[in-house]
Design a protein around this motif. Structure first.
Motif, PDB file in Angstrom:
ATOM      1  N   GLY A 366      -3.390  -2.078   7.566  1.00  0.00           N
ATOM      2  CA  GLY A 366      -3.579  -1.763   8.972  1.00  0.00           C
ATOM      3  C   GLY A 366      -2.270  -1.513   9.689  1.00  0.00           C
ATOM      4  N   ILE A 367      -1.240  -2.288   9.366  1.00  0.00           N
ATOM      5  CA  ILE A 367       0.082  -2.063   9.958  1.00  0.00           C
ATOM      6  C   ILE A 367       0.627  -0.702   9.557  1.00  0.00           C
ATOM      7  CG2 ILE A 367       2.483  -2.856   9.904  1.00  0.00           C
ATOM      8  CD1 ILE A 367       1.433  -5.698   9.700  1.00  0.00           C
ATOM      9  N   ALA A 368       0.434  -0.318   8.300  1.00  0.00           N
ATOM     10  CA  ALA A 368       0.924   0.982   7.841  1.00  0.00           C
ATOM     11  C   ALA A 368       0.269   2.128   8.602  1.00  0.00           C
ATOM     12  CB  ALA A 368       0.669   1.131   6.342  1.00  0.00           C
ATOM     13  N   VAL A 369      -1.023   1.999   8.928  1.00  0.00           N
ATOM     14  CA  VAL A 369      -1.735   3.082   9.596  1.00  0.00           C
ATOM     15  C   VAL A 369      -1.502   3.048  11.101  1.00  0.00           C
ATOM     16  CG1 VAL A 369      -4.017   4.048  10.062  1.00  0.00           C
ATOM     17  CG2 VAL A 369      -3.472   3.199   7.783  1.00  0.00           C
ATOM     18  N   LEU A 370      -1.667   1.875  11.721  1.00  0.00           N
ATOM     19  CA  LEU A 370      -1.603   1.786  13.177  1.00  0.00           C
ATOM     20  C   LEU A 370      -0.176   1.863  13.713  1.00  0.00           C
ATOM     21  CD1 LEU A 370      -4.285  -0.938  13.998  1.00  0.00           C
ATOM     22  CD2 LEU A 370      -4.430   1.521  14.419  1.00  0.00           C
ATOM     23  N   LEU A 371       0.755   1.155  13.084  1.00  0.00           N
ATOM     24  CA  LEU A 371       2.120   1.071  13.598  1.00  0.00           C
ATOM     25  C   LEU A 371       3.081   2.037  12.921  1.00  0.00           C
ATOM     26  CD1 LEU A 371       2.460  -2.800  13.999  1.00  0.00           C
ATOM     27  CD2 LEU A 371       1.664  -1.109  15.651  1.00  0.00           C
ATOM     28  N   GLY A 372       2.632   2.767  11.925  1.00  0.00           N
ATOM     29  CA  GLY A 372       3.499   3.746  11.291  1.00  0.00           C
ATOM     30  C   GLY A 372       4.639   3.142  10.514  1.00  0.00           C
ATOM     31  N   LEU A 373       4.391   2.043   9.793  1.00  0.00           N
ATOM     32  CA  LEU A 373       5.413   1.386   8.982  1.00  0.00           C
ATOM     33  C   LEU A 373       4.959   1.354   7.524  1.00  0.00           C
ATOM     34  CD1 LEU A 373       6.247  -1.604  11.363  1.00  0.00           C
ATOM     35  CD2 LEU A 373       7.567   0.491  11.049  1.00  0.00           C
ATOM     36  N   PRO A 374       4.873   2.515   6.864  1.00  0.00           N
ATOM     37  CA  PRO A 374       4.337   2.521   5.495  1.00  0.00           C
ATOM     38  C   PRO A 374       5.244   1.855   4.484  1.00  0.00           C
ATOM     39  CG  PRO A 374       5.146   4.697   6.096  1.00  0.00           C
ATOM     40  CD  PRO A 374       5.214   3.871   7.336  1.00  0.00           C
ATOM     41  N   VAL A 375       6.573   2.035   4.617  1.00  0.00           N
ATOM     42  CA  VAL A 375       7.485   1.442   3.633  1.00  0.00           C
ATOM     43  C   VAL A 375       7.429  -0.080   3.703  1.00  0.00           C
ATOM     44  CG1 VAL A 375       9.897   1.256   2.935  1.00  0.00           C
ATOM     45  CG2 VAL A 375       8.979   3.459   3.641  1.00  0.00           C
ATOM     46  N   PHE A 376       7.471  -0.623   4.908  1.00  0.00           N
ATOM     47  CA  PHE A 376       7.385  -2.072   5.057  1.00  0.00           C
ATOM     48  C   PHE A 376       6.063  -2.606   4.521  1.00  0.00           C
ATOM     49  CE2 PHE A 376       5.646  -5.485   7.721  1.00  0.00           C
ATOM     50  CZ  PHE A 376       6.518  -6.503   7.394  1.00  0.00           C
ATOM     51  N   SER A 377       4.963  -1.955   4.876  1.00  0.00           N
ATOM     52  CA  SER A 377       3.645  -2.446   4.457  1.00  0.00           C
ATOM     53  C   SER A 377       3.474  -2.367   2.943  1.00  0.00           C
ATOM     54  CB  SER A 377       2.548  -1.649   5.164  1.00  0.00           C
ATOM     55  OG  SER A 377       2.654  -1.782   6.560  1.00  0.00           O
ATOM     56  N   LEU A 378       3.854  -1.231   2.349  1.00  0.00           N
ATOM     57  CA  LEU A 378       3.708  -1.091   0.903  1.00  0.00           C
ATOM     58  C   LEU A 378       4.648  -2.037   0.154  1.00  0.00           C
ATOM     59  CD1 LEU A 378       3.333   2.780   0.540  1.00  0.00           C
ATOM     60  CD2 LEU A 378       1.543   1.029   0.496  1.00  0.00           C
ATOM     61  N   ALA A 379       5.833  -2.302   0.717  1.00  0.00           N
ATOM     62  CA  ALA A 379       6.736  -3.259   0.075  1.00  0.00           C
ATOM     63  C   ALA A 379       6.132  -4.651   0.078  1.00  0.00           C
ATOM     64  CB  ALA A 379       8.084  -3.261   0.790  1.00  0.00           C
ATOM     65  N   MET A 380       5.497  -5.058   1.167  1.00  0.00           N
ATOM     66  CA  MET A 380       4.871  -6.379   1.209  1.00  0.00           C
ATOM     67  C   MET A 380       3.642  -6.437   0.310  1.00  0.00           C
ATOM     68  SD  MET A 380       6.833  -8.224   2.883  1.00  0.00           S
ATOM     69  CE  MET A 380       5.759  -9.626   2.635  1.00  0.00           C
ATOM     70  N   VAL A 381       2.895  -5.344   0.227  1.00  0.00           N
ATOM     71  CA  VAL A 381       1.754  -5.316  -0.692  1.00  0.00           C
ATOM     72  C   VAL A 381       2.232  -5.457  -2.129  1.00  0.00           C
ATOM     73  CG1 VAL A 381      -0.077  -3.840  -1.610  1.00  0.00           C
ATOM     74  CG2 VAL A 381       0.258  -4.025   0.858  1.00  0.00           C
ATOM     75  N   ALA A 382       3.318  -4.761  -2.482  1.00  0.00           N
ATOM     76  CA  ALA A 382       3.868  -4.878  -3.833  1.00  0.00           C
ATOM     77  C   ALA A 382       4.377  -6.287  -4.108  1.00  0.00           C
ATOM     78  CB  ALA A 382       4.994  -3.861  -4.030  1.00  0.00           C
ATOM     79  N   ALA A 383       4.985  -6.928  -3.107  1.00  0.00           N
ATOM     80  CA  ALA A 383       5.454  -8.305  -3.295  1.00  0.00           C
ATOM     81  C   ALA A 383       4.285  -9.273  -3.417  1.00  0.00           C
ATOM     82  CB  ALA A 383       6.359  -8.706  -2.131  1.00  0.00           C
ATOM     83  N   ASP A 384       3.206  -9.041  -2.662  1.00  0.00           N
ATOM     84  CA  ASP A 384       2.027  -9.905  -2.751  1.00  0.00           C
ATOM     85  C   ASP A 384       1.340  -9.823  -4.101  1.00  0.00           C
ATOM     86  OD1 ASP A 384       2.452 -10.736  -0.187  1.00  0.00           O
ATOM     87  OD2 ASP A 384       1.017  -9.353   0.722  1.00  0.00           O
ATOM     88  N   ALA A 385       1.623  -8.763  -4.869  1.00  0.00           N
ATOM     89  CA  ALA A 385       0.976  -8.612  -6.173  1.00  0.00           C
ATOM     90  C   ALA A 385       1.324  -9.734  -7.129  1.00  0.00           C
ATOM     91  CB  ALA A 385       1.362  -7.270  -6.794  1.00  0.00           C
ATOM     92  N   VAL A 386       2.395 -10.474  -6.860  1.00  0.00           N
ATOM     93  CA  VAL A 386       2.760 -11.580  -7.742  1.00  0.00           C
ATOM     94  C   VAL A 386       1.718 -12.690  -7.688  1.00  0.00           C
ATOM     95  CG1 VAL A 386       4.110 -12.881  -6.049  1.00  0.00           C
ATOM     96  CG2 VAL A 386       4.743 -12.978  -8.457  1.00  0.00           C
ATOM     97  N   PHE A 387       0.900 -12.741  -6.621  1.00  0.00           N
ATOM     98  CA  PHE A 387      -0.126 -13.771  -6.479  1.00  0.00           C
ATOM     99  C   PHE A 387      -1.525 -13.272  -6.817  1.00  0.00           C
ATOM    100  CE2 PHE A 387       3.149 -15.289  -3.446  1.00  0.00           C
ATOM    101  CZ  PHE A 387       3.377 -16.520  -4.012  1.00  0.00           C
ATOM    102  N   LEU A 388      -1.665 -12.001  -7.180  1.00  0.00           N
ATOM    103  CA  LEU A 388      -2.990 -11.477  -7.479  1.00  0.00           C
ATOM    104  C   LEU A 388      -3.541 -12.097  -8.761  1.00  0.00           C
ATOM    105  CD1 LEU A 388      -2.624  -7.678  -6.651  1.00  0.00           C
ATOM    106  CD2 LEU A 388      -3.851  -9.421  -5.349  1.00  0.00           C
ATOM    107  N   PRO A 389      -4.851 -12.399  -8.818  1.00  0.00           N
ATOM    108  CA  PRO A 389      -5.438 -12.950 -10.051  1.00  0.00           C
ATOM    109  C   PRO A 389      -5.368 -11.943 -11.186  1.00  0.00           C
ATOM    110  CG  PRO A 389      -6.902 -13.260  -8.147  1.00  0.00           C
ATOM    111  CD  PRO A 389      -5.825 -12.321  -7.715  1.00  0.00           C
ATOM    112  N   THR A 390      -5.206 -12.453 -12.389  1.00  0.00           N
ATOM    113  CA  THR A 390      -5.117 -11.572 -13.555  1.00  0.00           C
ATOM    114  C   THR A 390      -6.403 -10.790 -13.756  1.00  0.00           C
ATOM    115  OG1 THR A 390      -3.601 -13.159 -14.575  1.00  0.00           O
ATOM    116  CG2 THR A 390      -4.592 -11.517 -16.012  1.00  0.00           C
ATOM    117  N   GLY A 391      -7.541 -11.410 -13.454  1.00  0.00           N
ATOM    118  CA  GLY A 391      -8.809 -10.703 -13.593  1.00  0.00           C
ATOM    119  C   GLY A 391      -8.908  -9.484 -12.700  1.00  0.00           C
TER     120      GLY A 391
END
Length: 418
Positions: A366-391
């Motif tokens: 939502g931040i990437a779309v509404l506030l126009g911060l795609p690099v910041f949002s995608l970087a945080m999504v990539a960092a959050d992937a360390v906690f994603l379940p293996t399944g």
């Protein structure tokens, strides 16, 4: 738990020879740990040294940050000279004065001029693509680190929170075994000789840079600041370990030195993954507690103001529609603070953590779309992937793999048509 036989009465043993009682381990003395604790510690140490934990999470982090940096470089390709090159308002002379104070690494001042800048910038594009695909990851992650630091340290006034996350993760990815799955390295049947050639070329380039006067104080062996180690021992150490790894794999693939080196690599990988997870927790915790102290976050109007600024409204109609709904803005503002403050405490419960993680991923999109911060949002999504379940990661990998297989079969059928 000790395996204790059930109690058997004497009336059931008539006519049956009595067997000697099995040896039962004595109960531990009060205040001393039982044998179960030692076994659990042994299993934990065996897992810590015997295999790389979180292989799919590491691959997701690698793919995510390779994609983020590649997308940023391609998006800013028309403006590259104005941002980091010879036409930047932050001139190279000013950058060198700042670099003399902070000692940051960048190779752009080595030669200066447009030709050298274009070479470094396009090398950054190739390094990001190699990290994304997982090609020669031991070398490409180091090149990825050098190019990220070189461009970002050339003009430190352009970065935001997303650039800082990319900056940190570029350092951590070098020490992970992030190409064991979902990479071209994992599909390679044998080491081959191309890796040896690449290793020799990179060693020669590093030697020229080390001995050349053009590198200045970039490749020093020691530094006055913590951790007192310059970049020269880091790069030479990584180069030497890669060579030793190949030699032992060829000469003694099943020997003890190779096993020790593999165990050390697993330990370094696991420590790096722990550092990445800790970094993400610290980012959310500090952001949440700083928001708690802000008056706009306390009264629930913090989201209202950026939705009415031209700089953060790539879709003015959508931003105006969302900003006019006061109750959702109030709830999202308070919910953001609550999610960020509570995130470190939810790690002890897997289901709560997964639910909260899904909400935070949706918030970043939502931040990437509404506030126009795609690099910041995608970087945080990539960092959050360390906690994603293996399944979840395996499910996503299977879906993307099936999509690639369908595209490949469609192309083959189309090529077979007359």
């Amino acid at each position: 738990m000790n395996d204790v036989s059930p109690t058997v009465g004497p009336e059931l043993l008539d006519g049956i020879p009595r067997q000697p009682a099995p040896d039962v381990e004595p109960e531990p003395a009060p205040g001393r740990p039982g044998p179960g604790l030692g076994a659990a510690a042994a299993r934990g140490f065996a897992a810590f040294t015997g295999r790389a934990l979180g292989r799919h999470q590491a691959a997701a982090v690698r793919i995510g940050f390779g994609l983020v940096w590649l997308a940023f470089l391609l998006r800013e390709w028309p403006n590259r000279r104005l941002l980091y090159g010879d036409t930047s308002p932050w001139s190279l002379a000013l950058a060198e004065r700042l670099l003399a104070d902070n000692g940051a690494l960048t190779v752009l001042p080595w030669f200066g001029g447009r030709l050298w800048f274009e070479l470094v910038y396009h090398l950054a594009v190739l390094a990001a693509l190699a990290v994304l695909l997982g090609w020669r990851t031991r070398a490409s992650t180091v090149l990825f680190l050098v190019t990220v630091l070189s461009l970002q340290n050339r003009n430190v006034f352009l970065g935001d929170g997303g650039d800082n996350v990319v900056h940190l993760m570029a350092v951590y990815l070098v020490f992970t075994r992030c190409a064991q799955v979902w990479s071209l390295d994992a599909r390679r049947p044998a080491p081959g000789r191309s890796g040896v050639l690449l290793w020799a070329v990179l060693g020669a380039v590093l030697l020229v840079c080390q001995l050349g006067a053009f590198s200045g104080e970039s490749l020093t062996w020691t530094t006055a600041a913590f951790p007192r180690v310059g970049w020269a021992p880091v790069f030479w150490g990584l180069w030497a370990v890669a060579g030793l790894w190949w030699v032992l794999g060829r000469l003694r693939p099943d020997g003890e030195p190779r096993a020790v080196l593999d165990a050390l690599a697993n330990m370094v990988h696991n420590c790096a993954m722990l550092v990445i997870a800790t970094e993400v927790v610290l980012i959310y915790a500090t952001a949440g507690w700083y928001k708690v102290q802000g008056s706009r976050w306390q009264d629930g109007t913090a989201l209202y103001y950026p939705l009415h600024l031209d700089y953060f409204t790539p879709w003015p109609g959508l931003s105006g529609l969302v900003g006019s709904a006061l109750l959702p803005v109030f709830l999202v503002s308070y919910g953001t603070v609550l999610l960020q403050v509570a995130f470190p405490f939810t790690l002890v419960h897997r289901r709560v953590k997964n639910a909260l993680l899904a909400v935070m991923l949706a918030e970043h999109l939502g931040i990437a779309v509404l506030l126009g911060l795609p690099v910041f949002s995608l970087a945080m999504v990539a960092a959050d992937a360390v906690f994603l379940p293996t399944g979840v990661l395996l499910w996503a990998g299977a879906r993307f793999g099936g999509l690639g297989a369908r595209v490949g079969s469609f192309r083959s059928r189309r090529a077979s048509l007359p």
